[in-house]
Design a protein around this motif. Structure first.
Motif, short mmCIF file in Angstrom:
data_model
loop_
_atom_site.label_atom_id
_atom_site.label_comp_id
_atom_site.label_asym_id
_atom_site.label_seq_id
_atom_site.Cartn_x
_atom_site.Cartn_y
_atom_site.Cartn_z
N ASN B 229 23.51 -15.31 47.68
CA ASN B 229 22.66 -15.80 48.65
C ASN B 229 22.43 -14.75 49.70
OD1 ASN B 229 22.25 -17.54 50.82
ND2 ASN B 229 24.06 -18.73 50.94
N PRO B 230 21.15 -14.40 49.89
CA PRO B 230 20.66 -13.58 50.94
C PRO B 230 21.24 -13.86 52.39
CG PRO B 230 18.98 -14.56 49.97
CD PRO B 230 20.07 -14.95 49.25
N GLU B 231 21.36 -15.44 52.53
CA GLU B 231 21.53 -15.82 54.00
C GLU B 231 22.83 -15.18 54.37
OE1 GLU B 231 21.16 -20.09 54.44
OE2 GLU B 231 19.59 -19.88 55.55
N LEU B 232 23.81 -15.18 53.61
CA LEU B 232 24.99 -15.00 53.89
C LEU B 232 25.18 -13.45 53.92
CD1 LEU B 232 27.22 -17.30 51.80
CD2 LEU B 232 26.74 -17.43 54.18
N VAL B 233 24.52 -12.52 53.26
CA VAL B 233 24.55 -11.05 53.53
C VAL B 233 23.99 -10.77 54.67
CG1 VAL B 233 23.84 -9.03 52.40
CG2 VAL B 233 24.91 -10.87 50.95
N ILE B 234 22.68 -11.26 54.95
CA ILE B 234 21.96 -10.98 56.21
C ILE B 234 22.96 -11.37 57.42
CG2 ILE B 234 19.89 -11.55 57.52
CD1 ILE B 234 18.42 -11.85 54.77
N ALA B 235 23.38 -12.60 57.26
CA ALA B 235 24.27 -12.98 58.46
C ALA B 235 25.39 -12.03 58.52
CB ALA B 235 24.76 -14.34 58.04
N SER B 236 26.04 -11.45 57.71
CA SER B 236 27.14 -10.55 57.53
C SER B 236 26.67 -9.25 58.62
CB SER B 236 27.81 -10.21 56.16
OG SER B 236 28.12 -8.86 56.27
N SER B 237 25.42 -8.79 58.37
CA SER B 237 24.86 -7.89 59.10
C SER B 237 24.46 -7.96 60.46
CB SER B 237 23.71 -7.18 58.35
OG SER B 237 23.41 -5.88 58.92
N ASN B 238 24.00 -9.11 60.61
CA ASN B 238 23.56 -9.57 61.89
C ASN B 238 24.79 -9.44 62.73
OD1 ASN B 238 21.18 -10.08 61.59
ND2 ASN B 238 21.10 -12.37 61.39
N VAL B 239 25.83 -10.22 62.23
CA VAL B 239 27.29 -10.12 63.17
C VAL B 239 27.72 -8.82 63.16
CG1 VAL B 239 29.46 -11.17 62.80
CG2 VAL B 239 27.62 -12.71 62.48
N ALA B 240 27.84 -8.02 62.17
CA ALA B 240 28.28 -6.51 62.43
C ALA B 240 27.57 -5.75 63.36
CB ALA B 240 28.12 -5.86 61.00
N VAL B 241 26.17 -5.74 63.44
CA VAL B 241 25.52 -4.97 64.53
C VAL B 241 25.64 -5.74 65.77
CG1 VAL B 241 23.10 -4.63 65.19
CG2 VAL B 241 23.72 -4.47 62.73
N ALA B 242 25.68 -7.01 65.91
CA ALA B 242 26.08 -7.67 67.24
C ALA B 242 27.33 -7.42 67.67
CB ALA B 242 26.02 -9.32 67.18
N ALA B 243 28.59 -7.44 66.89
CA ALA B 243 29.74 -6.63 67.61
C ALA B 243 29.75 -5.16 67.93
CB ALA B 243 30.75 -6.75 66.03
N MET B 244 28.89 -4.44 67.30
CA MET B 244 28.81 -3.05 67.76
C MET B 244 28.06 -3.04 68.92
SD MET B 244 28.16 -0.76 64.14
CE MET B 244 29.41 -0.47 62.91
N ALA B 245 27.02 -4.04 69.15
CA ALA B 245 26.26 -3.91 70.55
C ALA B 245 27.27 -4.36 71.64
CB ALA B 245 25.25 -4.95 70.40
N ILE B 246 28.33 -5.15 71.26
CA ILE B 246 29.08 -5.69 72.37
C ILE B 246 29.89 -3.99 72.89
CG2 ILE B 246 31.25 -7.05 73.03
CD1 ILE B 246 28.91 -8.69 72.48
N GLY B 247 30.57 -3.46 71.87
CA GLY B 247 31.22 -2.10 72.07
C GLY B 247 30.01 -1.28 72.94
N VAL B 248 28.93 -1.20 72.53
CA VAL B 248 27.92 -0.09 73.32
C VAL B 248 27.76 -0.81 74.70
CG1 VAL B 248 25.49 0.62 73.69
CG2 VAL B 248 26.71 0.37 71.32
N ALA B 249 27.69 -2.34 75.09
CA ALA B 249 27.69 -2.79 76.41
C ALA B 249 28.83 -2.49 77.10
CB ALA B 249 27.23 -4.42 76.10
N ARG B 250 30.01 -2.78 76.45
CA ARG B 250 31.15 -2.67 77.04
C ARG B 250 31.56 -1.19 77.58
NH1 ARG B 250 35.92 -3.25 73.84
NH2 ARG B 250 36.84 -1.00 74.12
N ALA B 251 31.04 -0.18 76.89
CA ALA B 251 31.18 1.13 77.27
C ALA B 251 30.36 1.53 78.56
CB ALA B 251 30.67 2.20 75.97
N ALA B 252 29.21 0.97 78.42
CA ALA B 252 28.04 1.14 79.44
C ALA B 252 28.60 0.47 80.83
CB ALA B 252 26.69 0.64 79.28
N TYR B 253 28.96 -0.68 80.59
CA TYR B 253 29.57 -1.58 81.61
C TYR B 253 30.67 -0.62 82.49
CZ TYR B 253 32.99 -4.50 84.00
OH TYR B 253 33.83 -5.21 84.56
N GLU B 254 31.81 -0.21 81.80
CA GLU B 254 33.06 0.37 82.26
C GLU B 254 32.59 1.44 82.82
OE1 GLU B 254 36.03 0.74 79.18
OE2 GLU B 254 36.35 -1.45 78.95
N TYR B 255 31.67 2.38 82.36
CA TYR B 255 31.26 3.56 83.27
C TYR B 255 30.54 3.20 84.56
CZ TYR B 255 29.73 8.28 83.57
OH TYR B 255 29.62 9.64 84.06
#
Lengths: 416, 364
Positions: B229-255
């Motif tokens: 089911n491609p929907e689930l695999v694409i969703a898995s990637s959307n979520v993974a990238v979104a999670a990494m984005a939170i890390g980027v934003a947090r680093a920028a915010y804290e600095y």
């Protein structure tokens, strides 16, 4: 273990609440908006009866809850505030003005529940389980100061024997008339016990209906939430028992302990106000989507922004705003239930929910065009109702200030 | 029951990842971006934390069980250190996780252990295509059944480590459905292009990949006959990238937060001005709100909720905008220094802009 599974008791409760919202609130929503200050007794009496059947006030009373719960549920962590948030959200989805008329214990009761002794909780909260509907309110704002309360308070409480004597004027008391005139309710009045002590001297006091010297002097005419009265209350040599002070009567200037304890009220009330805000936001977004679908506008999921229509982008943005705000509210309530300090999260939830409900309702009126602007449907009302959430229980700006002080570790002197 | 608390096991893993991100990834992020290179030792050290391994059951060579929630917790921490570094360490996940999610029992037994049990090796996905409105649900790269094989045709971009890949997982359009195919790097018709230049994540070596009449056997398709089911695999990637984005934003915010407390203007720290303090307050608030959105989407994936793909889409959509807002404000709060490459903010801003484009580079 991180989980977003709605607890079973809340599932049951929200489905019941939804029926109330659909059958008792939506059909009379327009009427009570058109008839400001008319009291919606049908809704109130219904909610009063329903609340008795559900086992009393909605305000969390830990000992009582435990007794009610079935044995296998005992291991469940407390969910009282999460439950309240869901209920506030659903009732506001029905009609936020009517929700504010619920005789179940709202802001005043939240103050008692957050800061009162067990005796005080019993004395003041048991009335919500009585034969007649009872209302409560919070009296904080004064004509000369809103966000700078309570340190600017001019309302005084002087100890005279075993009584406090209150003097001053409070405005913008939500449900003040219902609490003091239309029922045997109470309001929580913030007053200083030592004007020289600054905010360290400020305490909340419970003033019950019928107390001589406490008078409702004015009802405001408002942009929205018209079913809910917003009262001015004058206290003139108003005598209340010593035991009506919430929290300690001692003044500790350095630690401001007594004052800070009292402020815990807002850690409870802000997420609940935020929850109520998001009920309006959800009502609006759902309505907008329904109308679009009726008009055979497709709302696809998963596309990159460059492939989306403008309406798809708008709706996606609204879904993001609504859900992320709601999760902040849930987390703030979950922290409250689990006795984790949530002052930062409570204010964050309030800021975000205030922003979100205002944006969603404003956009919905625009996107629905002449339909949105018309009184034929409720969206224009929701647009008006929404704005209060960015104002009461601390404006968006004062709550930003609280968030900023927290994250920067600044005192109010360092950041004002 | 609602809960916002990671389990003890998760907390331990996150703690280890956080230490690596803070002590190893973060200090070299600037130089790695300038030199457009990450050392193998650094990647290997991150790999040895076992984030991916802990997500793979024992029978396939791992030592845990698959959890998107654990994946997003770790993804945020890694990217907090450095986004390019995070993507490099987790690159084999873009091969392993779609296989774990969509592969047949046989495929999982045969293909996962060699990746999981070994040192870090570039098993990577070839996912993204070069068009302005690229949509993972409708790829230009095609797979056509041809007797007992498939013929793949198309062109991919942003394929990490393509020059020394051990194997590619090529995503392609099979009768209108996105599917994935295992392609050896030496397959006839595979042409690795030049190293790409990108706006951000420059330390991650990415390449164009030409796929010219590449013939793969039927069982090279993930999930073989039924596919996945491609929907689930694409969703898995959307979520993974979104999670990494939170890390980027947090680093920028804290600095930016710490900088604002140090930097003095008009007689006091700029953090004491409401114009700056309110920006920071909103940054903190939006990061927290969107983190919860990502957690919920991951949880829905783990629970197999029907609306998980939509939740993942909503999470990525919101996070994309939030990360841009936060990283832009970090640059703004640093003023002129924000624009100077010696300071980290501009890198976060460049990385932040890529979030909506990055799905395909990481999975949970």
């Amino acid at each position: 273990m991180i989980s977003f599974e709605m607890p079973k008791p809340i599932v049951n409760l929200t489905s019941m609440t939804k029926m109330v919202a659909e059958n008792m609130m939506r059909p009379v929503s327009r009427y009570f908006d058109d008839h400001e200050h008319e009291i919606p007794w049908d809704y109130i009496n219904f909610m009063h009866d329903a609340s008795q059947q559900l086992g009393g006030a909605m305000v969390t009373e830990e000992p009582k809850e435990k007794k009610e719960e079935e044995p296998e549920k005992k291991k469940y962590p407390p969910i009282g505030y999460q439950r309240l948030a869901h209920m506030a959200e659903m009732l506001s989805w029905g009609d936020t003005g009517l929700y504010l008329c619920s005789p179940v214990g709202l802001l005043g009761a939240a103050a008692v529940s957050a800061t009162g002794t067990p005796e005080q909780k019993k004395r003041f909260l048991s009335r919500f389980q009585g034969d007649k509907p009872v209302f409560d309110g919070m009296a904080m704002t004064e004509p000369h100061a809103g966000s700078e309360m309570p340190s600017m308070t001019r309302t005084t409480a002087v100890l005279d024997g075993k009584e406090w004597v209150l003097n001053g004027e409070k405005i913008f008391v939500t449900a003040g008339h219902k609490a003091l005139v239309d029922s045997e309710g109470f309001i929580v009045v913030w007053a200083t016990i030592d004007p020289k002590a600054g905010r360290a001297g400020v305490r909340p006091f419970v003033v019950e209906a019928g107390t001589p010297g406490c008078t409702v002097t004015k009802l405001e005419h408002k942009l929205g939430i018209r079913a809910s009265d917003t009262a001015s209350v004058v206290l003139q040599d108003c005598r209340i028992p010593f035991e009506n002070i919430l929290g300690s009567a001692e003044i500790e200037e350095k630690t401001e302990k007594g004052f800070k304890g009292a402020m815990a009220t807002f850690d409870v009330s802000r997420p609940l106000v935020a929850a109520s805000a998001l009920g309006i936001a959800r009502a609006t977004l759902e309505f907008l989507k329904e109308k679009l679908v009726e008009a055979v506008v497709s709302l696809r999921s998963g596309l990159p922004r460059s492939r989306m229509t403008n309406l798809e982008r708008e709706v996606t943005d609204m879904e993001v705003m609504l859900r992320s705000a709601w999760l902040l509210v849930l987390k703030a309530c979950w922290m409250m239930d689990n006795r984790k300090p949530n002052n930062l999260e409570a204010s964050m939830a309030k800021v975000k929910a205030g922003d979100v409900v205002v944006k969603i309702t404003q956009r919905a009126v625009e996107l629905l065009g002449p339909l949105g602007y018309s009184k034929e449907i409720l969206v224009e009302k929701w647009f008006r109702d929404a704005k209060i959430n960015d104002l009461y229980e601390g404006t968006g700006q004062i709550n930003r200030l609280i968030v900023a002080r927290r994250i920067l570790d600044y005192s109010r002197h360092e950041l004002s | 029951m609602y809960s916002f608390e990671p389990s003890e096991e998760q907390a331990m893993l996150i703690d280890a990842v956080k230490r690596f991100a803070t002590n190893d990834l973060k200090p070299v992020a600037h130089d790695a971006d300038e030199e457009k290179e990450l050392s193998f030792d650094l990647i290997e050290k991150g790999w040895e934390l076992g984030v991916l391994q802990a997500s793979i059951p024992e029978e396939y060579g791992g030592f845990g069980e698959h959890s998107a929630v654990t994946g997003v917790l770790a993804g945020e921490e890694l990217a907090y250190g450095d986004l390019a570094g995070a993507m490099a360490v987790m690159a084999p996940g873009s091969y392993v996780l779609p296989l774990l999610l969509g592969g047949t029992e046989e495929q999982k037994k045969a293909l996962l252990a060699p990746v999981i049990e070994a040192e870090w090796k570039p098993y990577v996905a070839a996912f993204i295509e070069s068009r302005f409105d690229f949509y993972p649900g409708e790829m230009d790269t095609t797979a056509k059944p041809n007797g007992d094989s498939y013929i793949l045709n198309g062109e991919k971009v942003m394929v990490p480590f393509a020059d020394k890949a051990e194997a590619f997982l090529v995503f392609a359009n099979l009768d209108g459905k996105t599917q994935a195919f295992i392609v050896p790097p030496n397959a006839e018709g595979i042409i690795v292009g030049d190293r790409e230049g990108l706006l951000g994540i420059q330390a991650l070596p990415t390449y164009r990949l030409k796929i010219n009449e590449v013939k793969v056997p039927k069982d090279a398709r993930v999930g073989v006959e039924d596919g996945f089911n491609p929907e689930l695999v694409i969703a898995s990637s959307n979520v993974a990238v979104a999670a990494m984005a939170i890390g980027v934003a947090r680093a920028a915010y804290e600095y930016a937060r710490d900088y604002a407390k140090e930097r003095v203007a008009f007689g006091g720290p700029i953090a004491q001005k409401q114009s700056i303090a309110f920006m920071l307050a909103e940054m903190a608030m939006e990061i927290e709100a969107h983190r919860l959105l990502v957690w919920e989407a991951a949880w829905k994936l783990d629970e197999g909720k029907e609306d998980a793909p939509h939740a993942a889409f909503i999470a990525l959509s919101g996070v994309s905008e939030m990360t841009m807002m936060v990283t832009d404000r970090a640059v703004q709060i640093l003023g002129g220094y924000g624009y100077i490459r010696e300071y980290p903010a501009e890198l976060w801003m460049r990385n932040g802009r890529g979030i909506p484009t990055f799905p395909g580079l990481a999975f949970v």
